[in-house]
Design an enzyme around this catalytic site. Structure first.
Site, PDB file in Angstrom:
ATOM      1  N   HIS A 183      11.208 -10.439 113.309  1.00 16.45           N
ATOM      2  CA  HIS A 183      10.325 -11.555 112.955  1.00 16.45           C
ATOM      3  C   HIS A 183       8.954 -10.984 112.614  1.00 16.45           C
ATOM      4  O   HIS A 183       8.668  -9.824 112.882  1.00 16.45           O
ATOM      5  CB  HIS A 183      10.219 -12.573 114.090  1.00 16.45           C
ATOM      6  CG  HIS A 183       9.643 -12.010 115.370  1.00 16.45           C
ATOM      7  ND1 HIS A 183       8.311 -11.680 115.511  1.00 16.45           N
ATOM      8  CD2 HIS A 183      10.240 -11.701 116.554  1.00 16.45           C
ATOM      9  CE1 HIS A 183       8.098 -11.207 116.729  1.00 16.45           C
ATOM     10  NE2 HIS A 183       9.253 -11.202 117.384  1.00 16.45           N
ATOM     11  N   ASP A 194      25.655  -9.621 130.054  1.00 15.07           N
ATOM     12  CA  ASP A 194      25.656  -8.409 130.867  1.00 15.07           C
ATOM     13  C   ASP A 194      24.865  -8.638 132.153  1.00 15.07           C
ATOM     14  O   ASP A 194      23.648  -8.851 132.114  1.00 15.07           O
ATOM     15  CB  ASP A 194      25.053  -7.255 130.062  1.00 15.07           C
ATOM     16  CG  ASP A 194      25.347  -5.897 130.668  1.00 15.07           C
ATOM     17  OD1 ASP A 194      24.856  -5.642 131.785  1.00 15.07           O
ATOM     18  OD2 ASP A 194      26.065  -5.108 130.021  1.00 15.07           O
ATOM     19  N   SER A 214      12.400  -8.200 121.034  1.00 12.74           N
ATOM     20  CA  SER A 214      12.581  -8.576 119.624  1.00 12.74           C
ATOM     21  C   SER A 214      12.793  -7.328 118.772  1.00 12.74           C
ATOM     22  O   SER A 214      12.039  -6.365 118.877  1.00 12.74           O
ATOM     23  CB  SER A 214      11.356  -9.336 119.109  1.00 12.74           C
ATOM     24  OG  SER A 214      11.229 -10.559 119.759  1.00 12.74           O
TER      25      SER A 214
END
Length: 223
Positions: A42, A169, A184
């Protein structure tokens, strides 16, 4: 350009200047033939205007991860790191809704293993079901963690919310409390191919988040 008097009796012009911005994020991929690097998945948004920052230039530096602040539903956590004393390895030249892009000049501090080459999958190769996310959380150790691809938006070309992913997980969830800021750009792999990168966390359920197609990031890197 003409200055306009505002409600607080000060004069302002239509220009917003951000002197500098810095943060810790994750690199998604590096292409050795061209030296191009893609990260974040992003763009970098101005905290005040909430708009994409139009960058003039930027540096890519190594970072030392200090700790992970665990998240919880309604309050995502974050990776805390420092760039003090670290090494500049490249430059940023593009800040886009699909990530930041640049090129590496010095790969030596990054310990890149050329045997770790991976093919980028097209979006129609991605399947609902199990996948892995690659992330660096502590002690500079990069590990793979299990996730699940929940939804795929094959026709989405307008933003970076290409897929919905879920952390499964237990080790990762125990460490982070879910998806945290700083993750990110973490690469997502399925069937031995790079399919995307993590972009956002869903605040009400920190185990859920969005990811962008690797195909879109590769196109942006080559533009």
């Amino acid at each position: 350009m003409k200055a306009i008097k505002s409600n607080d009796n000060t004069y302002k012009v239509g220009l917003w200047v951000r002197d500098a911005a810095a943060g810790v994020g994750t690199a998604t991929f590096y292409e050795p033939k061209t030296g191009k690097i893609a990260a974040l998945g992003h763009g970098i948004i101005d905290a005040d205007t909430e708009k994409l920052i139009d960058i003039a230039s930027g540096e890519i530096v190594t970072a030392n991860i200090l700790s992970v602040v665990k998240g919880e539903n309604g309050n995502p956590g974050k990776i805390q790191g420092s760039i003090e004393g670290e090494v500049t390895v490249g430059e940023i030249d593009k800040n886009t809704p699909y990530g930041i892009y640049g090129h590496l000049d010095n790969i030596n501090p990054l310990f890149i293993n050329k045997n770790d080459k991976i093919e980028i999958a097209l979006r129609n190769e991605i399947e609902i079901g199990e996948a892995e996310i690659i992330s660096t959380l502590e002690n500079g150790e990069t590990k793979k963690y299990k996730i699940k691809i929940e939804k795929i938006y094959l026709n989405n070309n307008i933003d970076n919310k290409s897929m919905v992913i879920k952390l499964t997980d237990e080790e990762l969830i125990k460490k982070t409390g879910g998806i945290v800021q700083g993750m990110s750009g973490s690469p997502i792999v399925q069937n031995g191919k790079l399919i995307g990168a993590l972009t956002h966390v869903m605040v009400n359920d920190t185990n859920l988040g969005y990811a962008v197609f690797a195909e879109l990031m590769a196109k942006k890197a080559l533009e």
